[in-house]
Motif scaffolding. Structure first.
Motif, PDB file in Angstrom:
ATOM      1  N   ALA A  91      45.763  36.817  44.881  1.00  0.00           N
ATOM      2  CA  ALA A  91      46.559  38.034  45.078  1.00  0.00           C
ATOM      3  C   ALA A  91      47.674  38.176  44.047  1.00  0.00           C
ATOM      4  CB  ALA A  91      47.151  38.051  46.485  1.00  0.00           C
ATOM      5  N   THR A  92      47.908  37.141  43.247  1.00  0.00           N
ATOM      6  CA  THR A  92      48.974  37.204  42.230  1.00  0.00           C
ATOM      7  C   THR A  92      48.432  37.592  40.857  1.00  0.00           C
ATOM      8  OG1 THR A  92      48.809  34.884  41.517  1.00  0.00           O
ATOM      9  CG2 THR A  92      50.124  35.338  43.488  1.00  0.00           C
ATOM     10  N   PHE A  93      47.158  37.926  40.770  1.00  0.00           N
ATOM     11  CA  PHE A  93      46.514  38.229  39.487  1.00  0.00           C
ATOM     12  C   PHE A  93      47.290  39.260  38.673  1.00  0.00           C
ATOM     13  CE2 PHE A  93      43.271  40.973  37.286  1.00  0.00           C
ATOM     14  CZ  PHE A  93      42.907  40.062  36.309  1.00  0.00           C
ATOM     15  N   ARG A  94      47.579  38.925  37.431  1.00  0.00           N
ATOM     16  CA  ARG A  94      48.232  39.793  36.439  1.00  0.00           C
ATOM     17  C   ARG A  94      49.656  40.223  36.834  1.00  0.00           C
ATOM     18  NH1 ARG A  94      45.815  42.915  32.042  1.00  0.00           N
ATOM     19  NH2 ARG A  94      43.800  42.015  31.504  1.00  0.00           N
ATOM     20  N   LYS A  95      50.250  39.531  37.754  1.00  0.00           N
ATOM     21  CA  LYS A  95      51.634  39.848  38.105  1.00  0.00           C
ATOM     22  C   LYS A  95      52.581  38.972  37.294  1.00  0.00           C
ATOM     23  CE  LYS A  95      50.457  41.561  42.696  1.00  0.00           C
ATOM     24  NZ  LYS A  95      50.639  41.422  44.162  1.00  0.00           N
ATOM     25  N   LEU A  96      53.795  39.462  37.085  1.00  0.00           N
ATOM     26  CA  LEU A  96      54.757  38.760  36.241  1.00  0.00           C
ATOM     27  C   LEU A  96      55.073  37.375  36.789  1.00  0.00           C
ATOM     28  CD1 LEU A  96      57.315  41.595  35.378  1.00  0.00           C
ATOM     29  CD2 LEU A  96      55.631  40.561  33.850  1.00  0.00           C
ATOM     30  N   ASN A  97      55.187  36.421  35.866  1.00  0.00           N
ATOM     31  CA  ASN A  97      55.626  35.063  36.183  1.00  0.00           C
ATOM     32  C   ASN A  97      54.691  34.331  37.149  1.00  0.00           C
ATOM     33  OD1 ASN A  97      58.006  35.404  34.564  1.00  0.00           O
ATOM     34  ND2 ASN A  97      58.915  36.551  36.276  1.00  0.00           N
ATOM     35  N   THR A  98      53.404  34.666  37.124  1.00  0.00           N
ATOM     36  CA  THR A  98      52.425  33.963  37.956  1.00  0.00           C
ATOM     37  C   THR A  98      51.484  33.162  37.045  1.00  0.00           C
ATOM     38  OG1 THR A  98      50.740  35.710  37.965  1.00  0.00           O
ATOM     39  CG2 THR A  98      52.513  35.861  39.614  1.00  0.00           C
ATOM     40  N   ARG A  99      50.660  32.316  37.661  1.00  0.00           N
ATOM     41  CA  ARG A  99      49.748  31.474  36.889  1.00  0.00           C
ATOM     42  C   ARG A  99      48.459  32.194  36.518  1.00  0.00           C
ATOM     43  NH1 ARG A  99      49.276  25.652  39.728  1.00  0.00           N
ATOM     44  NH2 ARG A  99      48.338  26.869  41.434  1.00  0.00           N
ATOM     45  N   LEU A 100      48.178  33.310  37.171  1.00  0.00           N
ATOM     46  CA  LEU A 100      46.912  34.018  36.955  1.00  0.00           C
ATOM     47  C   LEU A 100      47.134  35.240  36.071  1.00  0.00           C
ATOM     48  CD1 LEU A 100      46.205  32.151  39.353  1.00  0.00           C
ATOM     49  CD2 LEU A 100      44.796  33.991  40.264  1.00  0.00           C
ATOM     50  N   GLN A 101      47.357  34.991  34.808  1.00  0.00           N
ATOM     51  CA  GLN A 101      47.566  36.091  33.877  1.00  0.00           C
ATOM     52  C   GLN A 101      46.235  36.739  33.476  1.00  0.00           C
ATOM     53  OE1 GLN A 101      50.676  37.444  32.921  1.00  0.00           O
ATOM     54  NE2 GLN A 101      51.072  36.202  34.744  1.00  0.00           N
ATOM     55  N   GLY A 102      46.314  37.862  32.789  1.00  0.00           N
ATOM     56  CA  GLY A 102      45.111  38.613  32.447  1.00  0.00           C
ATOM     57  C   GLY A 102      44.123  37.821  31.612  1.00  0.00           C
ATOM     58  N   HIS A 103      44.651  36.958  30.762  1.00  0.00           N
ATOM     59  CA  HIS A 103      43.821  36.015  30.019  1.00  0.00           C
ATOM     60  C   HIS A 103      44.326  34.615  30.344  1.00  0.00           C
ATOM     61  CE1 HIS A 103      43.390  39.803  27.837  1.00  0.00           C
ATOM     62  NE2 HIS A 103      42.229  39.351  27.409  1.00  0.00           N
ATOM     63  N   PRO A 104      43.440  33.676  30.578  1.00  0.00           N
ATOM     64  CA  PRO A 104      43.870  32.343  31.009  1.00  0.00           C
ATOM     65  C   PRO A 104      44.825  31.685  30.021  1.00  0.00           C
ATOM     66  CG  PRO A 104      41.504  32.596  31.286  1.00  0.00           C
ATOM     67  CD  PRO A 104      41.963  33.783  30.505  1.00  0.00           C
ATOM     68  N   THR A 105      45.838  31.030  30.562  1.00  0.00           N
ATOM     69  CA  THR A 105      46.787  30.283  29.741  1.00  0.00           C
ATOM     70  C   THR A 105      46.935  28.880  30.323  1.00  0.00           C
ATOM     71  OG1 THR A 105      48.697  31.007  31.042  1.00  0.00           O
ATOM     72  CG2 THR A 105      48.060  32.389  29.175  1.00  0.00           C
ATOM     73  N   THR A 106      47.536  28.004  29.557  1.00  0.00           N
ATOM     74  CA  THR A 106      47.682  26.621  29.997  1.00  0.00           C
ATOM     75  C   THR A 106      49.123  26.229  30.312  1.00  0.00           C
ATOM     76  OG1 THR A 106      47.805  25.920  27.681  1.00  0.00           O
ATOM     77  CG2 THR A 106      45.648  25.842  28.737  1.00  0.00           C
ATOM     78  N   GLU A 108      51.322  27.225  32.350  1.00  0.00           N
ATOM     79  CA  GLU A 108      51.715  27.166  33.755  1.00  0.00           C
ATOM     80  C   GLU A 108      50.938  26.111  34.535  1.00  0.00           C
ATOM     81  OE1 GLU A 108      54.196  28.547  35.035  1.00  0.00           O
ATOM     82  OE2 GLU A 108      54.731  30.174  33.665  1.00  0.00           O
ATOM     83  N   GLY A 109      50.002  25.440  33.873  1.00  0.00           N
ATOM     84  CA  GLY A 109      49.285  24.340  34.511  1.00  0.00           C
ATOM     85  C   GLY A 109      48.353  24.754  35.631  1.00  0.00           C
TER      86      GLY A 109
END
Length: 281
Positions: A91-106, A108-109
């Motif tokens: 439910a946090t997808f693409r929201k600011l300061n979350t781990r589930l950004q629009g493209h995967p990042t590392t 935020e672990g």
């Protein structure tokens, strides 16, 4: 209930996740995510030998690298429903300061994500490095990757493809999502690549095709065949023929839903076509 039916039910729920995630923020890439749903479900639930939990070093298990990172909705859903992080976090997808950004990042672990893959064309290079590290560590597990067919228009791929065969990186299975579409149209219209199979074979890869790339049983059979061809001196390429937007009738057969979110009415229609099986987040 057969295992195939369980995987199909799992896939239906993943499609629901994708649709709801993208709709909630009116942003994201549903088309390719839906097209690769069955593949990633089969990979994580049936094909890969993976450990419970997550360790970045990946010792003693198969590893997967998502190169076409814009299909993060399907990746996040499969990871969550495979136990890497709470399903509620979808439910946090693409929201600011979350781990589930629009493209995967590392940074935020996020468990399950080993590389940032917002920029296309880089995943195979990383995967080759991981495959060679496996050999140096005397680890007999495999490396899996997924790439878009339009992504192959990026030149870095072909340097990596050439390197992998020259160095006999034969513990690697690279899968190409061959749906013939990208954000601006068909791949033939944007930049025709001719026969991708012939190109990989010319670079001395072992190539096989899965003609029914949205069929769970065909995927499992094809990927098991791919596994049987590893460690024989050549990297393995799987050409996975999929349909962009699979499972939602108005999204299929067009590139229009590559990066467009459904509105309220369209979401309701899509969810009706994919009845809840495992429980929404």
């Amino acid at each position: 209930m057969s295992n195939t039916q369980q995987l199909q039910d799992f896939s239906t729920q993943v499609r629901r996740d994708i649709l709801r995630m993208v709709h909630a923020v009116n942003s994201g890439h549903p088309g390719g995510s839906l097209g690769c749903t069955e593949f990633l479900v089969a990979l994580y639930q049936e094909i890969m030998d993976r450990k419970p939990g997550f360790e970045m070093n990946g010792l003693g298990e198969d590893l997967f690298f998502l190169s076409n990172g814009h299909i993060s909705p399907v990746f996040y859903s499969v990871l969550a429903r495979s136990g890497y992080f709470p399903i509620s976090e979808l439910a946090t997808f693409r929201k600011l300061n979350t781990r589930l950004q629009g493209h995967p990042t590392t940074h935020e672990g996020l468990p399950g994500v080993r590389i940032a893959s917002g920029s296309l064309g880089q995943g195979l290079s990383v995967a080759i490095g991981a495959a060679q590290a496996k050999k140096l560590n005397h680890c007999n597990h495999l490396i899996y990757t997924l790439h878009g067919d339009g992504e192959l228009q990026e030149g870095q791929n072909w340097e990596a493809i050439m390197y992998a065969s020259a160095k006999k990186v034969d513990n690697l299975i690279a899968t190409i999502d061959l749906n013939g579409k990208q954000i601006d149209g068909t791949t033939d219209e944007v930049l025709c690549m001719g026969s991708i199979k012939a190109k990989f074979e010319a670079f001395d890869w072992d190539v096989l095709e899965i003609k029914e790339g949205n069929n769970i049983e065909a995927i499992i059979d094809g990927m098991n065949e791919a596994k049987s061809r590893t460690r024989k001196g050549k990297p393995v390429c799987v050409l996975l023929h999929t349909e962009m937007g699979n499972g939602v009738d108005y999204m299929m057969y067009s590139h229009a839903w590559h990066g467009k979110a459904p509105n309220d009415a369209q979401l309701a229609t899509a969810l009706e076509q994919n009845k809840e099986t495992l429980g929404d987040y």
